[in-house]
Design a protein around this motif. Structure first.
Motif, mmCIF file in Angstrom:
data_model
loop_
_atom_site.group_PDB
_atom_site.id
_atom_site.type_symbol
_atom_site.label_atom_id
_atom_site.label_comp_id
_atom_site.label_asym_id
_atom_site.label_seq_id
_atom_site.Cartn_x
_atom_site.Cartn_y
_atom_site.Cartn_z
ATOM 1 N N GLU A 156 0.822 -1.215 0.000
ATOM 2 C CA GLU A 156 0.000 0.000 0.000
ATOM 3 C C GLU A 156 0.857 1.267 0.000
ATOM 4 O O GLU A 156 0.463 2.299 0.533
ATOM 5 C CB GLU A 156 -0.941 -0.011 1.209
ATOM 6 N N SER A 176 1.683 4.197 -1.566
ATOM 7 C CA SER A 176 1.158 5.049 -2.639
ATOM 8 C C SER A 176 2.245 5.884 -3.315
ATOM 9 O O SER A 176 2.216 6.068 -4.538
ATOM 10 C CB SER A 176 0.034 5.945 -2.122
ATOM 11 N N LYS A 198 -3.655 3.395 -9.060
ATOM 12 C CA LYS A 198 -3.418 2.600 -7.855
ATOM 13 C C LYS A 198 -2.993 3.501 -6.698
ATOM 14 O O LYS A 198 -3.476 3.345 -5.566
ATOM 15 C CB LYS A 198 -2.352 1.529 -8.129
ATOM 16 N N GLU A 218 -6.077 5.281 -5.436
ATOM 17 C CA GLU A 218 -6.948 4.373 -4.682
ATOM 18 C C GLU A 218 -6.427 4.185 -3.264
ATOM 19 O O GLU A 218 -7.200 4.197 -2.304
ATOM 20 C CB GLU A 218 -7.018 3.010 -5.375
ATOM 21 N N ILE A 219 -5.136 4.007 -3.143
ATOM 22 C CA ILE A 219 -4.535 3.813 -1.813
ATOM 23 C C ILE A 219 -4.710 5.067 -0.981
ATOM 24 O O ILE A 219 -5.119 4.991 0.191
ATOM 25 C CB ILE A 219 -3.038 3.443 -1.943
ATOM 26 N N GLU A 220 -4.428 6.227 -1.575
ATOM 27 C CA GLU A 220 -4.544 7.491 -0.843
ATOM 28 C C GLU A 220 -5.977 7.753 -0.411
ATOM 29 O O GLU A 220 -6.219 8.213 0.704
ATOM 30 C CB GLU A 220 -4.020 8.651 -1.707
ATOM 31 N N GLU A 259 -6.899 5.858 2.628
ATOM 32 C CA GLU A 259 -6.252 6.279 3.872
ATOM 33 C C GLU A 259 -7.007 7.391 4.575
ATOM 34 O O GLU A 259 -6.757 7.694 5.716
ATOM 35 C CB GLU A 259 -4.812 6.769 3.577
#
Length: 104
Positions: free
Chosen positions: A68, A70, A95, A98-100, A103
């Motif tokens: 994960e 980012s 990607k 999406e990770i950010e 969070e």
């Protein structure tokens, strides 16, 4: 200790001494193979020197350790853009986003 070599590598990067910095990042990752930040920062220095294939290798390792990560996906996207691989670059940017968003 690995963190000391990592910090030394960052300092060398700040002075444009990327090859020496890479040696310090190598030492840090040899001492602590799961040190994702060292791989990421190493990739940052490599990409700044136009060594995109080597940077990709380090980013792959950073993401393998920390899926994960980012910032690593984002940098990988930038590297792919430089290599004119726009479709793959967009996948990496997506990607990272999406990770950010996950969070928040």
């Amino acid at each position: 200790e690995a963190v000391s070599y990592f910090m030394w590598g960052i300092a060398l990067c700040m002075y444009g001494r990327y090859e020496e910095a890479g040696e310090r990042f190598q030492t840090a990752t040899d001492m602590m193979p799961e040190y994702a930040d060292a791989y990421y920062t190493w990739a940052l220095g490599l990409s700044g020197r136009g060594m995109y294939d080597d940077a990709t290798e380090k980013l792959r390792k950073a993401i393998e350790i920390t899926p994960e990560y980012s910032e690593a996906y984002h940098l990988w996207g930038l590297v792919l853009k430089e290599l004119k691989k726009d479709t793959e670059a967009e996948e990496m940017f997506r990607k990272a986003q999406e990770i950010e968003q996950g969070e928040e």
